[in-house]
Motif scaffolding. Structure first.
Motif, PDB file in Angstrom:
ATOM      1  N   ARG A   1     -16.876 -74.280   1.799  1.00 40.49           N
ATOM      2  CA  ARG A   1     -15.439 -74.204   2.040  1.00 40.49           C
ATOM      3  C   ARG A   1     -14.746 -75.495   1.561  1.00 40.49           C
ATOM      4  O   ARG A   1     -13.678 -75.444   0.949  1.00 40.49           O
ATOM      5  CB  ARG A   1     -15.214 -73.978   3.539  1.00 40.49           C
ATOM      6  N   LEU A   2     -15.385 -76.624   1.840  1.00 40.08           N
ATOM      7  CA  LEU A   2     -14.828 -77.905   1.361  1.00 40.08           C
ATOM      8  C   LEU A   2     -14.715 -77.896  -0.160  1.00 40.08           C
ATOM      9  O   LEU A   2     -13.713 -78.322  -0.724  1.00 40.08           O
ATOM     10  CB  LEU A   2     -15.720 -79.070   1.786  1.00 40.08           C
ATOM     11  N   GLU A   3     -15.751 -77.399  -0.801  1.00 36.63           N
ATOM     12  CA  GLU A   3     -15.746 -77.353  -2.268  1.00 36.63           C
ATOM     13  C   GLU A   3     -14.626 -76.439  -2.767  1.00 36.63           C
ATOM     14  O   GLU A   3     -13.918 -76.764  -3.715  1.00 36.63           O
ATOM     15  CB  GLU A   3     -17.089 -76.831  -2.790  1.00 36.63           C
ATOM     16  N   HIS A   4     -14.464 -75.324  -2.073  1.00 34.89           N
ATOM     17  CA  HIS A   4     -13.445 -74.352  -2.460  1.00 34.89           C
ATOM     18  C   HIS A   4     -12.037 -74.952  -2.298  1.00 34.89           C
ATOM     19  O   HIS A   4     -11.168 -74.804  -3.173  1.00 34.89           O
ATOM     20  CB  HIS A   4     -13.609 -73.103  -1.597  1.00 34.89           C
ATOM     21  N   LEU A   5     -11.812 -75.639  -1.183  1.00 34.72           N
ATOM     22  CA  LEU A   5     -10.482 -76.217  -0.926  1.00 34.72           C
ATOM     23  C   LEU A   5     -10.195 -77.389  -1.874  1.00 34.72           C
ATOM     24  O   LEU A   5      -9.073 -77.556  -2.346  1.00 34.72           O
ATOM     25  CB  LEU A   5     -10.370 -76.652   0.543  1.00 34.72           C
ATOM     26  N   ALA A   6     -11.230 -78.162  -2.160  1.00 32.72           N
ATOM     27  CA  ALA A   6     -11.057 -79.254  -3.134  1.00 32.72           C
ATOM     28  C   ALA A   6     -10.656 -78.656  -4.479  1.00 32.72           C
ATOM     29  O   ALA A   6      -9.738 -79.150  -5.151  1.00 32.72           O
ATOM     30  CB  ALA A   6     -12.341 -80.064  -3.266  1.00 32.72           C
ATOM     31  N   ALA A   7     -11.307 -77.554  -4.857  1.00 30.68           N
ATOM     32  CA  ALA A   7     -11.019 -76.909  -6.144  1.00 30.68           C
ATOM     33  C   ALA A   7      -9.583 -76.375  -6.165  1.00 30.68           C
ATOM     34  O   ALA A   7      -8.880 -76.491  -7.177  1.00 30.68           O
ATOM     35  CB  ALA A   7     -12.014 -75.777  -6.400  1.00 30.68           C
ATOM     36  N   LEU A   8      -9.131 -75.827  -5.031  1.00 29.78           N
ATOM     37  CA  LEU A   8      -7.758 -75.302  -4.959  1.00 29.78           C
ATOM     38  C   LEU A   8      -6.734 -76.418  -5.223  1.00 29.78           C
ATOM     39  O   LEU A   8      -5.789 -76.247  -6.007  1.00 29.78           O
ATOM     40  CB  LEU A   8      -7.521 -74.687  -3.565  1.00 29.78           C
TER      41      LEU A   8
END
Ligand code: ATP
Ligand code: MG
Length: 280
Positions: free
Chosen positions: A181-188
């Motif tokens: 989730r952290l990776e996903h939010l960083a990507a966003l």
């Protein structure tokens, strides 16, 4: 002869946002150099005036404001609720973050009076708000704030005393999905900010123990710091849920997206308007 710009010319060209190739130019004699300077200065001033005209006509808004809008819209469309908390922060809330006299960040805090400071981070107020929202709303609870933070800093090019932080957090997600989730939010956020070359690095943080930093590939600049919980700090707010959160610096995001080398032209300023030096 291999002449470079004079100090005054160089300073002016830096103000006018000349690129590194221009700044590195050399000349056979001072006549050529001075003529090149005059031509360049004229061109840069004309370009900057056109930029100011675009602001005047409403065709554009300052990039710090635009980035804020873009990031707010991206987060709201992904289920995050924007909150807006005071810039003044109580000493008591800072100490709940374990920021007390012997903490490295303590020395960087601007005190307004005996027990109020200009917030050096958004997290204490977000914790305060989320502890109630966790009672009121079904999980996951996702909130964020974007706004000014203040720190006494010594290093100048990558640090400002006043900068704009975006802190997002999500509470009550499955424990085994936190890293993803952290990776996903960083990507966003990176995608919305127009930054395509970055990496995630594990770091040791004075507040959270281990953090997952978002770092610019080109120069290693820290753009954001992510953390996850449950964490010992949560106890002060009686929060027991799992969470992930990331704090980004908007000026650093802009500097990276646009390839600048000093934060000053990207932040709040009375000398620059949207990165344009006003003494043109
Ligand atoms: P650094 O190690 O670069 O000083 P930090 O780890 O102390 O940063 P954090 O507390 O993790 O900073 O803050 C989250 C983000 O806020 C940072 O990743 C950075 O993008 C931004 N930030 C922090 N301090 C400053 C500052 N003085 N000026 C501009 N941006 C900042
Ligand atoms: Mg950090």
């Amino acid at each position: 002869m291999n002449l470079n710009w004079t100090d005054i010319q160089r300073k002016r060209l830096v103000e006018l946002d000349a690129d590194t190739v221009t700044l590195a130019r050399t000349f056979d004699d001072s006549d050529h150099r001075n003529r090149a300077f005059q031509t360049l200065e004229k061109e840069r001033v004309a370009a900057h005036r056109r930029h100011l005209d675009a602001l005047r006509s409403g065709a554009r808004r300052p990039r710090l404001c635009r980035l804020e809008t873009v990031l707010v819209e991206a987060l709201v469309s992904h289920g995050f609720v924007q909150v807006s908390t005071p810039v003044l922060m109580s000493k008591g809330l800072l100490s709940r973050m374990s920021i007390t006299v012997d903490h490295p960040l303590w020395e960087q805090v601007y005190w307004v009076d005996r027990d109020k400071c200009l917030r050096p981070m958004l997290a204490p107020h977000l914790y305060y708000v989320v502890k109630d929202l966790l009672r009121l709303w079904a999980k996951p609870v996702r909130i964020f704030e974007v706004g000014p933070c203040f720190r006494k800093e010594t290093e100048g090019a990558r640090h400002a005393a006043e900068f704009t932080m975006l802190n997002l957090c999500e509470f009550g997600l499955p424990e085994d999905q936190r890293r993803q989730r952290l990776e996903h939010l960083a990507a966003l956020i990176m995608d919305s900010a127009g930054i395509h070359r970055y990496r995630l690095e594990s770091e040791t943080s004075a507040v959270y123990g281990t953090t997952l930093d978002v770092v610019a590939e080109a120069d290693g600049l820290e753009l954001g710091s992510g953390a996850m919980g449950p964490h010992p700090i949560d106890r002060a707010w009686r929060i027991t849920d799992t969470w992930v959160g990331i704090g980004f610096g908007l000026e650093r995001l802009l500097m990276t997206a646009e390839g600048g080398s000093h934060l000053s032209r990207f932040g709040r300023s009375i000398s620059y308007l949207d990165g344009i030096r006003l003494n043109i």
